[in-house]
Design an enzyme around this catalytic site. Structure first.
Site, short mmCIF file in Angstrom:
data_model
loop_
_atom_site.label_atom_id
_atom_site.label_comp_id
_atom_site.label_asym_id
_atom_site.label_seq_id
_atom_site.Cartn_x
_atom_site.Cartn_y
_atom_site.Cartn_z
N HIS A 1 -5.99 0.32 4.92
CA HIS A 1 -6.24 0.91 6.24
C HIS A 1 -7.09 0.00 7.37
O HIS A 1 -6.78 -0.57 8.08
CB HIS A 1 -6.68 2.34 6.12
CG HIS A 1 -5.50 3.20 5.66
ND1 HIS A 1 -4.64 3.45 6.22
CD2 HIS A 1 -5.77 3.76 4.50
CE1 HIS A 1 -3.70 4.15 5.44
NE2 HIS A 1 -4.59 4.51 4.43
N GLU B 1 -10.91 4.12 6.83
CA GLU B 1 -9.87 4.85 7.32
C GLU B 1 -10.73 6.06 7.87
O GLU B 1 -10.74 7.44 7.30
CB GLU B 1 -8.85 5.47 6.13
CG GLU B 1 -7.75 6.26 6.57
CD GLU B 1 -6.99 7.00 5.20
OE1 GLU B 1 -7.50 6.76 3.95
OE2 GLU B 1 -5.87 7.59 5.24
N HIS C 1 0.89 -1.21 -0.02
CA HIS C 1 -0.08 0.05 -0.04
C HIS C 1 0.94 1.24 -0.16
O HIS C 1 1.33 1.70 1.17
CB HIS C 1 -1.07 0.05 1.18
CG HIS C 1 -2.02 0.91 1.16
ND1 HIS C 1 -3.29 1.03 1.63
CD2 HIS C 1 -1.80 2.59 0.92
CE1 HIS C 1 -3.84 2.03 1.39
NE2 HIS C 1 -3.06 2.90 0.93
ZN LIG Z 1 -3.71 4.95 0.93
#
Ligand SMILES: [Zn+2]
Ligand SMILES: *[C@@H]1O[C@H](CO)[C@@H](O)[C@H](O)[C@H]1NC(C)=O
Ligand SMILES: *[C@@H]1O[C@H](CO)[C@@H](O)[C@H](O)[C@H]1NC(C)=O
Ligand SMILES: *[C@@H]1O[C@H](CO)[C@@H](O)[C@H](O)[C@H]1NC(C)=O
Ligand SMILES: *[C@@H]1O[C@H](CO)[C@@H](O)[C@H](O)[C@H]1NC(C)=O
Ligand SMILES: *[C@@H]1O[C@H](CO)[C@@H](O)[C@H](O)[C@H]1NC(C)=O
Ligand SMILES: *[C@@H]1O[C@H](CO)[C@@H](O)[C@H](O)[C@H]1NC(C)=O
Length: 505
Positions: free
Chosen positions: A379, A354, A106
């Site tokens: 996330h 997130e 990521h």
């Molecule tokens: Zn990101």
């Protein structure tokens, strides 16, 4: 090297609990010991069988970790901007840097290279123009003729001329550098008092970078240098979330999306040829979640086409931008269901959760990402508050991409010991550690995030088995085919064994 699929010792746990229920006097120390062992075995890497050399290295890691934990200024409890130098100079960090960490799954396209290079190298190239925006940011462009003025920006100035007229060029360069990263030497809590404040700056910073990194010659160098930075940090594979913008030339012409993807492919091949122990990189095409439905539909169509035309480099599709402000996944459900309706494969790697806006429409992204068959979750910060989503993620092995420093800088958590991934790792939920936007946060590669995860989340309990499992996870949960994964794991294992033998003493 198999990744765990279910809770270990489910039967054993049952037996222990029966004993537990029968206790009428002082708790049995053997039962206590058994429960402690059971819990330890449930964590990420808890069941890893360690070699003698690995155990020696683990003893060393444990000692180093104890030394970190007794410090008054314990880095994971501090804001990363204040902790960075402490981390950088710690012996634990140098070990983690040397450790082969597997893949970074990521990371975003325009935040993988140190800001200093952008200023000292890129902005010193010929034909670089800069303007000052109404609200104290800057914009750049390269052009063979004088560029047309941008709205809300001062007239363009050739940076070369500006530097010639400036008394202290170091000051100017530092101010430019300050515009290209969130990192600051000032007190981060004062500079970024709220999530809104830090996200606004994040977006301004992104716009400031834009004209520099989307210029074709810079774009190529930038990506090559980004790969180098991860490679130097002992990362062997990358999955890059990329907007695939129209890259421009000095005459002002721009290339199409396919050109950008092809260029990623060429540079990746070149880099791998230059560094045979680097496994490669793949691209996850991303679109901003602020767009409308017709733009999203067109983007999904384009992604399906790219997936068909560039199956080697294209890994799939994702949405980017602040979840709290953008549109939720459900809003785009028609567009995002096109691939499955047409029987076309387009893997999804959705950012989801997130957020700390519990119970809002945005907070449903986690469940919706899973309903839309996401391959991983970006996330997943809110996952603990969604037991059903958490259960599906575990059962379907949809790994959560945990980016500790990003979550702290973007103000979801202050003290990283309290990061929700600590709980996920205590029960070996499928997770990988990643960096999100390292250059934006003043970090580089993966080691800083590994430090926060290993020292911060795990406390003394996490050990070398946890690190090993995280590295293996990063290959196992990548978009690579099974066969490629086996190859990558073999390459990683050789590097791991070398790392262990060189550092176990
Ligand atoms: Zn990101
Ligand atoms: C700028 O970066 C490029 C690509 O990394 C490199 O080839 C070149 O030597 C650098 N130039 C200077 C002046 O550092
Ligand atoms: C800066 O100005 C731009 C355009 O003029 C605007 O979109 C943006 O919201 C402003 N940012 C801040 C932090 O005020
Ligand atoms: C320029 O500014 C830097 C940083 O503020 C300072 O260290 C340096 O001494 C200054 N140089 C001159 C020539 O004034
Ligand atoms: C961005 O650049 C402008 C112009 O040089 C400067 O005034 C401003 O302080 C810089 N911002 C940061 C955060 O460094
Ligand atoms: C969607 O957004 C695009 C680009 O901003 C715009 O050109 C288009 O008119 C919008 N379509 C609708 C239906 O609002
Ligand atoms: C879910 O995604 C995976 C990976 O792209 C794909 O192989 C699978 O066919 C998809 N399943 C469904 C039901 O769409």
């Amino acid at each position: 090297m198999a990744v765990q699929r279910q809770r270990p010792h489910a039967a054993g746990l049952c037996l222990l609990l029966c004993l537990f229920a029968g206790a009428l006097s002082i708790p049995d120390p053997r039962l206590r010991e058994a429960l402690i062992q059971l819990e330890a075995s449930m964590q990420t890497g808890g069941e890893m069988v360690l070699t003698d050399a690995e155990q020696r290295l683990d003893a060393r890691l444990c000692k180093l970790k104890q030394e970190e934990m007794v410090r008054a200024d314990f880095p994971p409890a501090m804001h990363f901007f204040k902790a960075r130098d402490l981390i950088r100079t710690s012996p634990m960090f140098s070990l983690l840097q040397k450790m082969p960490k597997g893949g970074a799954l990521h990371v975003h396209d325009f935040s993988i290279v140190d800001t200093e290079w952008l200023v000292k190298n890129v902005s010193y190239r010929p034909h670089c123009y800069m303007c000052f925006t109404d609200n104290q940011s800057v914009r750049f462009t390269f052009l063979s003729r004088w560029p047309k003025r941008l709205p809300h920006c001062s007239p363009w100035t050739l940076l070369e001329n500006l530097r010639a007229q400036t008394i202290n060029v170091t000051d100017l360069d530092n101010s430019i550098m300050g515009n290209l990263t969130l990192f600051t030497q000032q007190d981060p809590e004062t500079v970024y008092p709220s999530q809104d404040a830090v996200w606004d700056r994040f977006e301004q910073t992104f716009l400031a970078l834009w004209g520099l990194v989307t210029y074709a010659p810079v774009f190529r160098d930038y990506y090559y240098r980004g790969l180098t930075q991860f490679y130097m940090d002992n990362v062997m594979y990358l999955e890059l979330r990329a907007l695939l913008p129209g890259i421009y030339e000095l005459d002002g012409s721009t290339h199409d999306t396919a050109w950008t993807l092809k260029t990623y492919q060429e540079i990746t091949r070149q880099f791998t040829a230059d560094h045979p122990d680097f496994f490669g990189a793949r691209v996850i095409f991303t679109v901003h979640r602020g767009v409308n439905i017709s733009v999203m539909t067109a983007a999904v169509e384009e992604a399906m086409k790219l997936q068909r035309d560039f199956p080697d480099i294209m890994a799939g599709f994702d949405l980017v931008g602040r979840e709290d402000r953008g549109r939720p996944l459900w809003y785009f459900r028609d567009a995002l269901s096109l691939p499955v309706e047409r029987g076309v494969t387009l893997p999804f790697f959705f950012h989801a959760g997130e957020t700390d806006l519990e119970g809002t429409e945005v907070d449903q992204n986690l469940l919706d990402a899973l309903l839309l068959n996401t391959s991983r979750i970006g996330h997943g910060f809110a996952l603990l508050r969604h037991p059903v989503a958490k259960d599906i993620s575990r059962k379907r092995e949809v790994a959560v991409e945990v980016c500790p420093i990003s979550n702290q800088v973007l103000k979801l958590v202050n003290d990283l010991r309290n990061h929700p991934a600590a709980a996920l790792m205590s029960e070996s939920h499928p997770v990988v550690i990643s960096a999100d936007d390292p250059a934006m946060f003043g970090a580089s590669g993966l080691s800083y995030d590994f430090y926060e995860a290993f020292v911060g989340f795990g406390g003394l309990r996490s050990h070398i088995g946890s690190l090993k499992q995280l590295a293996i996870n990063s290959i196992r949960y990548s978009s690579l085919t099974r066969k490629q994964q086996e190859k990558a794991l073999a390459l990683w294992q050789r590097r791991w064994d070398k790392f262990v033998s060189e550092n176990a003493f």
